[in-house]
Design an enzyme around this catalytic site. Sequence first.
Site, mmCIF file in Angstrom:
data_model
loop_
_atom_site.group_PDB
_atom_site.id
_atom_site.type_symbol
_atom_site.label_atom_id
_atom_site.label_comp_id
_atom_site.label_asym_id
_atom_site.label_seq_id
_atom_site.Cartn_x
_atom_site.Cartn_y
_atom_site.Cartn_z
ATOM 1 N N SER A 273 0.849 -1.184 0.000
ATOM 2 C CA SER A 273 0.000 0.000 0.000
ATOM 3 C C SER A 273 0.889 1.240 0.000
ATOM 4 O O SER A 273 1.772 1.362 -0.857
ATOM 5 C CB SER A 273 -0.944 -0.018 1.207
ATOM 6 O OG SER A 273 -1.899 1.021 1.117
ATOM 7 N N HIS B 135 -2.487 -1.272 -3.423
ATOM 8 C CA HIS B 135 -3.626 -0.365 -3.279
ATOM 9 C C HIS B 135 -3.432 0.826 -4.216
ATOM 10 O O HIS B 135 -2.600 1.704 -3.962
ATOM 11 C CB HIS B 135 -3.751 0.126 -1.840
ATOM 12 C CG HIS B 135 -4.115 -0.957 -0.871
ATOM 13 N ND1 HIS B 135 -3.867 -0.867 0.482
ATOM 14 C CD2 HIS B 135 -4.708 -2.164 -1.052
ATOM 15 C CE1 HIS B 135 -4.301 -1.956 1.086
ATOM 16 N NE2 HIS B 135 -4.815 -2.765 0.178
ATOM 17 N N ASP C 54 -4.803 -4.474 6.183
ATOM 18 C CA ASP C 54 -5.096 -5.336 5.040
ATOM 19 C C ASP C 54 -3.917 -6.255 4.745
ATOM 20 O O ASP C 54 -2.763 -5.817 4.675
ATOM 21 C CB ASP C 54 -5.420 -4.482 3.805
ATOM 22 C CG ASP C 54 -5.983 -5.309 2.660
ATOM 23 O OD1 ASP C 54 -6.595 -6.363 2.928
ATOM 24 O OD2 ASP C 54 -5.835 -4.890 1.499
#
Length: 325
Positions: free
Chosen positions: A147, A174, A267
């Site tokens: 991310s 992401h 996540d």
Amino acid sequence: MRIAIVNDMGMAVEVLRRTIANIPDYDVAWVAYDGVEAVTKCAIDTPDLILMDVLMPNMDGVEATKHIMNQSPCAIMMVTASVNRYAGKVFEAMDYGAIDAINTPIEGSTGLLKKISTIAKLIGKSSRPKIANTPNNLPLLMAIGASTGGPQALARIISQFPSNFPAAIVIVQHLDAQFTPSFAAWLNEQTPLSVQIANPGSKLETGKIFLAGKNQHLVLRLNFTLDYVQEPLACSYHPSIDVFFKSAVQNWTGKGVGVLLTGMGRDGAQGLKMMRDAGWHTVAQDRRTCVVYGMPKAAAELNAAVEILPVEAIASACMKSLSAW
């Protein structure tokens, strides 16, 4: 394998009992009729697998899954009257650690038997002998989630891979879908490997890097191809690293390495834990080299990573693990 049944409907319990009786070497460990009873019994006698109903009095299956995974973790499959109707609760249970879900069988279910057999393999409780060679000559698989700060970390890692890298690679970064074509092109300049956006039906190949490229969740199907799904909608990120990692654990029968890099939030942490529990080699980036020490920290707290490494050491560690297979 010892299997527990948690369901408040007597008829469903009996169907599940009969289904389990049809599997050699599998036994019913115990039965609970609500979530409270399940949590208590699991703490005293943790089974290999729990077939968990979703809707029950006193404590539902979602809350029971949460407590069990915190206190006495084991494999949990949600079994409910309608997975589609109660999808929100099913996905919430999966967020807490449930592995899979299926509709409650009216009679003996081949679908349920197949899912139980798959879970048995994942947790090393299969009653059938292991096959030395992976089916369909599957390549090795490396799954990477990233991310905030991920692009530079990814570039640093894949730039160290040789042109004869012995695995297929899937990256979930992401990133909004409008930016993924330029991101894929940029990554392609950082490595001798081929980088391409994953399309529905893409089949994993050694030496190729597939990048999640839609504002949907990338998943690995049972036929070892890539696809996209909308659910679960409640995820903070689309694509979600956890969704891909969990699909890989459930459907990939070959060897694998999972890597979780810098990023905000949690996540990927649960998915990485599932990978480790299933025998994958797992790596999390260390605090010093992370731009944001969120996702790898969550993985470390779950003891999901076999190794916690600075970004510059991740490539060599993964190649060492892959070469050992």
